[in-house]
Structure formats: C-alpha cells, structure tokens
Motif scaffolding. Structure first.
Motif, mmCIF file in Angstrom:
data_model
loop_
_atom_site.group_PDB
_atom_site.id
_atom_site.type_symbol
_atom_site.label_atom_id
_atom_site.label_comp_id
_atom_site.label_asym_id
_atom_site.label_seq_id
_atom_site.Cartn_x
_atom_site.Cartn_y
_atom_site.Cartn_z
ATOM 1 N N VAL A 101 20.431 3.917 10.322
ATOM 2 C CA VAL A 101 21.110 3.905 9.030
ATOM 3 C C VAL A 101 22.223 2.860 9.058
ATOM 4 N N GLY A 102 22.273 2.045 8.016
ATOM 5 C CA GLY A 102 23.200 0.917 7.961
ATOM 6 C C GLY A 102 22.510 -0.411 8.190
ATOM 7 N N ASP A 103 21.327 -0.387 8.844
ATOM 8 C CA ASP A 103 20.535 -1.604 9.027
ATOM 9 C C ASP A 103 19.856 -2.001 7.716
ATOM 10 N N GLY A 155 23.224 15.804 15.315
ATOM 11 C CA GLY A 155 22.953 14.683 14.434
ATOM 12 C C GLY A 155 23.177 15.092 12.992
ATOM 13 N N VAL A 156 22.671 14.269 12.074
ATOM 14 C CA VAL A 156 22.881 14.532 10.654
ATOM 15 C C VAL A 156 21.652 14.096 9.874
ATOM 16 N N VAL A 157 21.288 14.887 8.857
ATOM 17 C CA VAL A 157 20.152 14.574 7.996
ATOM 18 C C VAL A 157 20.510 13.383 7.111
ATOM 19 N N PHE A 214 20.383 10.381 15.065
ATOM 20 C CA PHE A 214 21.040 10.617 16.347
ATOM 21 C C PHE A 214 21.419 9.253 16.915
ATOM 22 N N ASP A 215 22.492 9.208 17.691
ATOM 23 C CA ASP A 215 22.876 7.927 18.282
ATOM 24 C C ASP A 215 21.818 7.482 19.292
ATOM 25 N N GLN A 216 21.876 6.215 19.658
ATOM 26 C CA GLN A 216 20.806 5.648 20.482
ATOM 27 C C GLN A 216 20.741 6.267 21.874
ATOM 28 N N LEU A 236 29.650 9.179 6.347
ATOM 29 C CA LEU A 236 29.440 10.254 7.325
ATOM 30 C C LEU A 236 29.872 9.854 8.729
ATOM 31 N N GLU A 237 30.431 8.643 8.863
ATOM 32 C CA GLU A 237 30.896 8.131 10.152
ATOM 33 C C GLU A 237 29.784 8.198 11.185
ATOM 34 N N ILE A 238 28.629 7.670 10.792
ATOM 35 C CA ILE A 238 27.459 7.647 11.673
ATOM 36 C C ILE A 238 27.623 6.514 12.687
ATOM 37 N N SER A 239 27.438 6.832 13.954
ATOM 38 C CA SER A 239 27.535 5.825 15.009
ATOM 39 C C SER A 239 26.141 5.395 15.425
#
Length: 292
Positions: A55-57, A106-108, A123-125, A288-291
């Motif tokens: 997400v963000g790509d 993680g987050v949906v 989920f983070d890498q 959502l401050e997704i890393s």
C-alpha cells in the motif's frame, strides 16, 4: 466540530480466514488470459503473499493482473468466506494466529474478487517473509452498521469507524465532503458493476491509457482515496446520475478489458448527499501509519 457517528453502538466480532494460494482455473487447460487486444499473457494474479507490492506503491506498471498488495486471505468454506468478506472492513486490525509469524498484527486494506472472494491485509515485509500459505489470520471486524445520525442518506460500506475518523472531511450545506486524490468518471467503471457492494471490488477500466491520463488516473497509488461519479453502491454497484461513491484503491492494474485498479467502495449516497474536495496524496498508508 466532529461528525457524529453511531460507532458506540456497533458490534465488534471476530472473523477468520487463511492465507490464500493464487489459483488458476483447471479448464480450459491453457493457463493464459487475454489482454484487451487479444494477446495471450501469463502473469501472477491475485492471492497469496506478495513480497514486493505494498500500500502506497503505484497501482500501475506491475507485470501482474490485479495484484493484491501484501497478503490475501479467504475461508475454505464458501458461507464462512462470505461472512469474512462482508464483515471485514478497511482499517480493521488483523492478527496471525498460526505459523512462524504467529502474533504479528496487520490491518485490512481492501477486498477483492468478483463474488467477494478475498480480504487484503497489510503486514510489513519482515512479517511477510515469515508467513506461509494456509496460515490462519483473525480479523477484529468492526464497521458494518456504521451510520451518521444527522446524514442518514450516506451509506457506509466496509469502512472501520477508526478510519472514518482519520479521513479528511467536512460538511458544507448538509453535504458530507471527503478529501480525495482523483475523480473516476462513470465511463471508467468496469468489472464489479451490477454486483453487491458489501464486498469485492469495483474496477477502473484502464485499457484506454490516453483517457486515463486525461483524467489524472494514471498516477494513482494503492491506498489512494477516489470519488466515483454517478455511482450508486447502496446495494449493488450501478450508474445513477447525481450519485457518488468513495473508494479506496486496493489492487493493481491489469491488462484485461474491463479491468484495472480495483477499488473497495467505503461510502455512497444517491442524490448529492455525498461530495468530495481535492486532497492530493490522501492515502491510507499515511492515515493508518502503515510501514513497508
């Protein structure tokens, strides 16, 4: 002044699925699909653990067909999978309950599939490298039944109350306006039209690249918020002049006719009760401050 919701009355309930393996139909025997101009292709498709798309790509440029970023889950029982897909909402917390990554959270971030097949979870890498196909993932589902007491004509779909609170928004002359990156005109609406709005995705047709660029849709990123013009998604996705829906880009582009970046619709209204304003860069990765 904050916009009042009925969040205090919403029921929070668990739903569960397992990491889905990408699947190809057994028949016809050839695994190839066709591009919009009839060229056969064989690229990765949705499902599984995607290690290098997040997400963000960008939603474009990948050698894949409607790829889900990060992890896709489903339940092997069709009825239970339906429950998973309807009740899971974007912004819900997810937790791995089996395997080497047990306990990771993680987050949906979206939903996908013509008939509400899969839920997409970030989920983070580092966590992705420890996940295996068939690992069990629990979703703390919250959001179905969300409503605005003062604006009952705005219908919510697959949106967690926590994410709604984070969205850029304002009320003007009784109209709820959401900050978005782009407007999707109705002639771009493709796969998903006519199907239920409680799950699955609605696609931005992308075979006409010049028209896509003309409307500023060729730079969309996974997680971007968009407005879908003249789209009524209260029950099924369909055209209705004056309606509007708000979607979150959940999956990448693909070369098939009628397909393109898939959107998870999160809000809709039939007759001008829902609007939008320009808020470039509005993306759930930031909200959502997704890393990575």
């Amino acid at each position: 002044m904050p916009i009042q919701t009925n969040a205090a009355d919403i029921v929070t309930v668990s739903v569960m699925g397992q990491v889905a393996n990408p699947a190809l139909s057994g028949l016809p025997a050839e695994p190839y699909r066709l591009t919009a101009d009839g060229t056969p292709f064989l690229w990765p498709t949705f499902g599984g653990i995607v290690y290098n798309v997040t997400v963000g790509d960008s939603a474009f440029g990948w050698s894949g067909d409607c790829i889900h970023p990060s992890v896709s889950i489903a339940h092997p029982d069709a009825n239970k999978n339906r429950g998973l897909n309807v009740f899971a909402c974007v912004g819900n917390e997810a937790m791995i309950t089996s395997g080497a990554a047990k306990g990771a959270r993680g987050v949906v971030t979206g939903k996908s599939g013509r008939f509400s097949d899969q839920v997409i979870i970030h989920f983070d890498q580092e966590t992705r490298r420890r996940i295996a196909v068939d690992d069990q993932i629990l979703v703390k589902s919250e959001g179905v039944g969300l409503a605005l007491p003062d604006m009952p004509d705005v219908a919510f779909k697959s949106l967690s109350p926590a994410l709604f609170d984070l969205l850029p928004k304002r009320v003007e002359d009784g109209v709820l306006k959401i900050g978005i990156c782009a407007i999707v005109p109705p002639h771009f609406v493709g796969a998903g039209a006519g199907l239920t709005s409680e799950g699955g995705s609605l696609h931005i047709q992308s075979s006409d690249r010049a028209e896509l660029a003309k409307h500023g849709l060729d730079t969309l990123r996974l997680g971007d918020l968009v407005a879908i013009q003249d789209a009524d998604s209260r029950y099924n996705h369909g055209y209705l002049r004056g309606a509007m829906s708000i979607g979150i880009v959940g999956q990448t582009d693909g070369p098939r006719a009628g397909y393109g970046p898939g959107m998870t619709v999160v809000m809709t209204a039939p007759a001008g009760q829902l609007g939008c304003f320009d808020a470039p860069g509005t993306n759930i990765a930031d909200l959502l401050e997704i890393s990575a």
